[in-house]
Design a protein around this motif. Structure first.
Motif, mmCIF file in Angstrom:
data_model
loop_
_atom_site.group_PDB
_atom_site.id
_atom_site.type_symbol
_atom_site.label_atom_id
_atom_site.label_comp_id
_atom_site.label_asym_id
_atom_site.label_seq_id
_atom_site.Cartn_x
_atom_site.Cartn_y
_atom_site.Cartn_z
ATOM 1 N N HIS A 226 -5.005 19.896 53.071
ATOM 2 C CA HIS A 226 -3.998 20.954 53.058
ATOM 3 C C HIS A 226 -3.605 21.712 54.102
ATOM 4 C CE1 HIS A 226 -5.111 25.441 53.192
ATOM 5 N NE2 HIS A 226 -5.325 25.681 51.702
ATOM 6 N N GLY B 81 -11.433 32.003 58.573
ATOM 7 C CA GLY B 81 -11.230 30.933 57.589
ATOM 8 C C GLY B 81 -10.985 29.784 57.589
ATOM 9 N N GLY B 82 -11.117 28.541 56.485
ATOM 10 C CA GLY B 82 -10.441 27.811 56.697
ATOM 11 C C GLY B 82 -9.597 27.574 57.439
ATOM 12 N N THR B 83 -8.443 28.172 57.580
ATOM 13 C CA THR B 83 -7.566 27.984 58.283
ATOM 14 C C THR B 83 -7.097 27.521 59.832
ATOM 15 O OG1 THR B 83 -5.383 28.500 56.488
ATOM 16 C CG2 THR B 83 -4.686 28.212 58.988
ATOM 17 N N CYS C 96 -9.075 24.627 60.249
ATOM 18 C CA CYS C 96 -8.878 23.136 60.448
ATOM 19 C C CYS C 96 -7.801 23.034 61.720
ATOM 20 C CB CYS C 96 -8.266 23.389 59.364
ATOM 21 S SG CYS C 96 -8.509 23.066 57.820
ATOM 22 N N HIS D 7 -16.300 32.233 53.360
ATOM 23 C CA HIS D 7 -16.057 33.156 52.094
ATOM 24 C C HIS D 7 -14.918 32.430 50.636
ATOM 25 C CE1 HIS D 7 -11.376 32.498 54.406
ATOM 26 N NE2 HIS D 7 -11.790 31.862 53.986
ATOM 27 N N LYS D 8 -15.541 31.342 51.255
ATOM 28 C CA LYS D 8 -15.173 30.667 49.335
ATOM 29 C C LYS D 8 -16.634 30.364 48.695
ATOM 30 C CE LYS D 8 -11.009 28.837 50.714
ATOM 31 N NZ LYS D 8 -10.530 28.617 51.584
ATOM 32 N N ASP E 62 -13.138 17.681 55.778
ATOM 33 C CA ASP E 62 -12.007 19.144 55.632
ATOM 34 C C ASP E 62 -12.995 19.362 53.949
ATOM 35 O OD1 ASP E 62 -11.037 21.163 54.760
ATOM 36 O OD2 ASP E 62 -9.375 21.419 54.703
ATOM 37 N N CYS F 88 -13.578 22.826 53.094
ATOM 38 C CA CYS F 88 -13.440 24.450 53.227
ATOM 39 C C CYS F 88 -13.568 24.506 51.840
ATOM 40 C CB CYS F 88 -12.060 24.311 53.771
ATOM 41 S SG CYS F 88 -12.000 24.424 55.359
ATOM 42 N N ILE F 89 -13.604 23.973 51.082
ATOM 43 C CA ILE F 89 -13.640 25.125 49.313
ATOM 44 C C ILE F 89 -14.639 23.918 48.758
ATOM 45 C CG2 ILE F 89 -12.138 23.502 48.457
ATOM 46 C CD1 ILE F 89 -10.751 25.610 46.916
ATOM 47 N N TYR G 185 -7.651 20.282 47.881
ATOM 48 C CA TYR G 185 -7.477 21.427 47.141
ATOM 49 C C TYR G 185 -6.672 20.805 45.686
ATOM 50 C CZ TYR G 185 -6.309 26.341 45.682
ATOM 51 O OH TYR G 185 -5.956 27.244 44.811
ATOM 52 N N ASP H 131 -16.276 26.779 54.543
ATOM 53 C CA ASP H 131 -15.893 28.785 54.582
ATOM 54 C C ASP H 131 -16.781 28.913 53.327
ATOM 55 O OD1 ASP H 131 -13.310 27.768 55.718
ATOM 56 O OD2 ASP H 131 -12.377 27.820 53.870
ATOM 57 N N PRO I 281 -13.935 18.655 48.412
ATOM 58 C CA PRO I 281 -12.292 17.341 47.431
ATOM 59 C C PRO I 281 -11.100 18.468 48.871
ATOM 60 C CG PRO I 281 -12.868 19.465 46.805
ATOM 61 C CD PRO I 281 -13.907 19.648 48.127
HETATM 62 C C1 LIG Z 1 -9.374 21.977 51.018
HETATM 63 C C2 LIG Z 1 -9.002 23.750 52.271
HETATM 64 N N1 LIG Z 1 -8.696 23.115 53.540
HETATM 65 C C3 LIG Z 1 -8.547 24.319 54.062
HETATM 66 C C4 LIG Z 1 -8.234 25.595 52.428
HETATM 67 C C5 LIG Z 1 -7.763 26.963 53.886
HETATM 68 O O1 LIG Z 1 -8.971 27.830 53.833
HETATM 69 P P1 LIG Z 1 -8.104 29.744 54.334
HETATM 70 O O2 LIG Z 1 -7.485 29.864 52.692
HETATM 71 O O3 LIG Z 1 -10.007 30.401 54.246
HETATM 72 O O4 LIG Z 1 -7.074 29.635 54.736
HETATM 73 C C6 LIG Z 1 -8.792 25.473 51.791
HETATM 74 C C7 LIG Z 1 -8.115 26.664 50.982
HETATM 75 O O5 LIG Z 1 -8.121 26.809 49.688
HETATM 76 C C8 LIG Z 1 -9.085 24.423 51.188
HETATM 77 O O6 LIG Z 1 -9.236 24.854 49.839
#
Ligand SMILES: Cc1ncc(COP(=O)(O)O)c(C=O)c1O
Length: 474
Positions: free
Chosen positions: A119, A88-90, A93, A228-229, A192, A194-195, A167, A226, A165
């Motif tokens: 984030h 996942g995103g976390t 990162c 999963h987004k 980042d 992710c989204i 979040y 990500d 961008p």
């Molecule tokens: C910019 C950004 N980075 C990291 C994350 C963390 O992703 P996750 O919730 O999949 O761990 C998010 C989650 O919304 C995000 O928007």
């Protein structure tokens, strides 16, 4: 057997809907039932296979390499680029922070330079890996202030992060200036995305103005995005891409220093289900480039129509013109954001409250999905009604006694007794012995949290979650 599944369905009925385009946080809905079915079946088919050892489950290695390849093509990445599928995103990162730290064993007490809109996953990385986060305030346009970030880079800096961008406000940071400043000091620059990573490339292809953010920008060393987004895949995957294999190398962990199998990992997890990877791979293969282009057209049309519709709702304003598919709305003070979120929930829409921060007001956050397009008119109607109700009821007032109670608490030493006292004072439970349940309406709780400092919010929410996570014994 079916009793368990019946109970599962019963429990699930209390959750936010993951389909239908009306949940504008946490979930991302393509609106395509067939795509969802393929994703679900692929997850189920690989639920028990183990990504710990790709030589034992070669299908997982094939899927990982193909998924990363798709993303690299989508971004027009250089031939040298590589990537890893994470949970996942976390995790992406976290690994960016860990890799940057471990690439610089010469640096004592490493630091990373981030904007205050970065984030929180990066702050978690800082916490986990002992990297000091140097947080630079964003400018009035909610974008990272490249000049201040450049000035904050020093000999201990191992990583600089930009968002594409962010979040909270949905705007892309000035990546070229940030990456150039990092490169000039020989420091890694992570973007980042992710989204935004799975929609911004299509936004560019649709002719929308997108600030530069990919590997095409000199100095960008890694990117997270990500699946999963906005790849609309089942939960449990993200990609961490590196410009070269050398940049990725410190991410690997191997240990032969024990009598068991040699442990060899590219991610934080060891044993990991093949399900999420198979789900993501199957969804991406089903949708393909054309499918994502179509979904991007839809999600941007929905976003544009929401932004245009909000212009007619006087007490609301869009905080920053969105570069992507995220919209943050603030009120003019005649009503509060938290009440609007509750009212929206009563109309069947989940929109996410964001607390006030550094002098900025609380906001309502929307992560728009392609599936929302079919319902934009209903969304705007519900939003209009919610705003009217919130104006009528006026901003939520927090009881003076509760305010005083919070102000007297020490967030660094919040005890169970303090928390119990607060719950009773705030009327959330009748007495301290009563079990805690999530309240129907959250506006009062959010208004209370909004009064607290970020450190106090953290302490209160940790106490809250700790209280919710109590075992159900026979
Ligand atoms: C910019 C950004 N980075 C990291 C994350 C963390 O992703 P996750 O919730 O999949 O761990 C998010 C989650 O919304 C995000 O928007």
């Amino acid at each position: 057997m079916s009793e368990a599944l019946d109970r599962l369905r019963e429990l699930q009925a209390g959750d936010l809907p993951v389909h239908g385009g009306r949940t504008l946080a946490y979930v991302y809905d393509s609106g395509l039932a067939e795509v969802d079915r393929v994703g679900r079946e692929a997850v189920a088919a690989h639920a028990a296979s183990n990504g710990l050892d790709p030589t034992a489950f070669p299908s997982l290695l094939t899927m990982e390499n193909e998924l990363v390849g798709f993303a690299l093509d989508m971004l027009g990445a250089p031939e040298s680029a590589v990537g890893t599928v994470t949970s996942g995103g976390t995790e992406s990162c976290l690994l960016a922070v860990q890799g940057a730290r471990d690439a610089r064993p010469d640096v004592d007490r490493p630091r990373m330079v981030v904007a205050d809109t970065v984030h929180a996953a990066f702050l978690k990385g800082a916490h986990y890996f002992g990297v000091e986060a140097v947080t630079v305030p964003t400018g009035p346009d909610f974008r990272a202030d490249a000049e201040s970030m450049a000035a904050a880079i020093d000999d201990r800096t191992v990583l600089v992060v930009a968002s594409a961008p962010s979040y909270a406000h949905g705007v892309v940071d000035p990546v070229p200036a940030i990456a150039a400043a990092a490169a000039a000091r020989g420091v890694r620059c992570h973007v980042d995305a992710c989204i935004g990573g799975w929609v911004l490339p299509y936004a560019s292809r649709l002719g929308r103005p997108v600030p530069p953010w990919t590997f095409a920008v000199d100095g960008v060393t890694s990117i997270s995005l990500d699946t999963h987004k906005y790849a609309y895949a089942p939960k449990g995957t993200s990609l961490l891409l590196h410009r070269t294999p050398e940049l990725r190398r410190p991410q690997y962990f191997a240990s032969a220093d024990w009598p068991g199998y040699t442990m060899l990992n590219s991610t934080l997890q060891s044993t990991k289900s093949g399900g999420p990877l198979a789900g993501a791979w199957a969804v991406v293969r089903t949708l393909g480039d054309e499918g994502y282009l179509r979904l991007a057209r839809e999600v941007f049309e929905a976003t544009d129509r929401i932004v245009a519709g909000v212009a007619d709702l006087a007490p609301l304003r869009v905080l920053a013109a969105p570069d992507s598919t995220l919209v943050a709305l603030a009120t003019d003070g005649s009503c509060d954001a938290f009440t609007i979120c509750d009212e929206m929930a009563a109309h069947g829409w989940y929109v996410q409250p964001q607390m006030s921060y550094a002098g900025q007001p609380p906001t309502i956050h929307l992560s728009v999905s392609a599936a929302t397009l079919a319902h934009v008119d209903e969304f705007l109607e519900a939003l209009g009604k919610s705003v009217m109700s919130a104006v009528e009821s006026g901003p939520v007032a927090v009881d003076d006694g509760v305010r005083a109670f919070i102000e007297a608490l020490d967030p660094t030493a919040l005890s169970d007794a303090d928390f119990d006292g607060l719950l009773v004072a705030a009327g959330l439970v009748g007495d301290a012995a009563e079990g805690l349940a999530v309240p129907e309406r959250m506006a009062e709780v959010n208004a209370l949290l909004d009064l607290a400092s970020p450190t106090m919010r953290e302490a209160l929410l940790i106490a809250f979650l700790d209280r919710l996570q109590r075992p159900t014994r026979a």
